[in-house]
Design an enzyme around this catalytic site. Structure first.
Site, PDB file in Angstrom:
ATOM      1  N   ASP A 198      -2.787   1.054   7.371  1.00 28.83           N
ATOM      2  CA  ASP A 198      -1.958   0.846   5.707  1.00 28.83           C
ATOM      3  C   ASP A 198      -1.010  -0.552   5.775  1.00 28.83           C
ATOM      4  O   ASP A 198      -1.375  -1.118   4.511  1.00 28.83           O
ATOM      5  CB  ASP A 198      -0.450   1.765   5.957  1.00 28.83           C
ATOM      6  CG  ASP A 198      -1.023   3.018   6.237  1.00 28.83           C
ATOM      7  OD1 ASP A 198      -0.849   3.941   5.130  1.00 28.83           O
ATOM      8  OD2 ASP A 198      -0.909   3.520   7.427  1.00 28.83           O
ATOM      9  N   ASP A 239       0.397  -1.146   0.415  1.00 34.30           N
ATOM     10  CA  ASP A 239       0.216  -0.189  -0.266  1.00 34.30           C
ATOM     11  C   ASP A 239       0.910   1.197   0.189  1.00 34.30           C
ATOM     12  O   ASP A 239       2.049   1.470   0.530  1.00 34.30           O
ATOM     13  CB  ASP A 239      -0.915   0.386   1.016  1.00 34.30           C
ATOM     14  CG  ASP A 239      -1.500   0.874   1.324  1.00 34.30           C
ATOM     15  OD1 ASP A 239      -2.343   1.808   0.052  1.00 34.30           O
ATOM     16  OD2 ASP A 239      -2.417   1.640   2.180  1.00 34.30           O
ATOM     17  N   GLU A 279      -0.983  -1.718  -4.231  1.00 33.14           N
ATOM     18  CA  GLU A 279      -2.410  -0.820  -5.259  1.00 33.14           C
ATOM     19  C   GLU A 279      -2.229   0.365  -5.584  1.00 33.14           C
ATOM     20  O   GLU A 279      -1.301   1.135  -5.530  1.00 33.14           O
ATOM     21  CB  GLU A 279      -2.994  -0.371  -3.324  1.00 33.14           C
ATOM     22  CG  GLU A 279      -3.966   0.425  -3.328  1.00 33.14           C
ATOM     23  CD  GLU A 279      -4.745   1.299  -2.068  1.00 33.14           C
ATOM     24  OE1 GLU A 279      -5.099   1.893  -2.132  1.00 33.14           O
ATOM     25  OE2 GLU A 279      -5.154   0.316  -1.587  1.00 33.14           O
TER      26      GLU A 279
END
Length: 179
Positions: A139, A4, A64
């Site tokens: 996260d 992430d 992501e």
């Protein structure tokens, strides 16, 4: 491995896939909030992602994709952080797969508008994580979500490259996979 991307806090998650089952190996964050220089932050991202790859030797990385917001400067910074993480993967010849945040949320919770808390809660149930294994920063669970989303994509009967017109067609072409 899932990532992430972030410029202040970057999450990572490692899952182990055995057949149709996945289990969490590790998750955590790369915390860069104490570093003021944005270029030193990027260097830190590269070093830490490289270290995580060296430690866990992932077969693939799911990252992501940046969320398209209105703040162009934020997007630029986030894109740089993502690019540095991708460069670390490329240096290690690890294949990279990018997923939109909504796709990850949909894969984990069934809705593309799920909150970070909902994603974390579903991952806790799916991967049977104890409460004490849940991280302080979401996260890390977002990164774990990217890894699990990729696991679901490659585990899907539709990922084999074969085309199916219906479930009946799938069963006919995959009799060895059905009961």
């Amino acid at each position: 491995m899932g990532i992430d991307p972030g410029t202040n806090v970057m999450g990572y998650g490692i899952i182990k896939c055995i057949g149709q089952k996945a289990e969490m190996v590790a998750m955590g964050v790369i915390d860069m909030r104490k570093e003021d220089d944005p270029y030193l932050r990027l260097g830190h991202i590269f070093e830490r992602v490289t270290g995580i790859i060296d430690e866990y030797l992932p077969d693939e990385i799911a990252i992501e994709a940046p969320f398209f917001g209105k703040n162009v400067q934020s997007m630029l910074k986030l894109g740089r952080a993502q690019g540095v993480a991708i460069a670390a993967a490329i240096q290690h010849s690890v294949p990279i797969h990018e997923y939109a945040p909504m796709k990850i949320k949909m894969a984990i919770t069934g809705t593309g508008t799920a909150s970070k808390e909902q994603v974390a809660g579903m991952l806790q149930r799916i991967l049977r994580l104890n409460k004490d294994e849940m991280p302080k920063f979401m996260d890390a669970t977002d990164a774990l979500g990217a890894a699990y989303c990729h696991f679901m994509q490659i585990s899907s009967p539709l990922s084999s490259g074969k085309k199916y017109s219906s479930w009946k067609d799938f069963v006919k072409k995959n009799s060895d996979r059905t009961k």
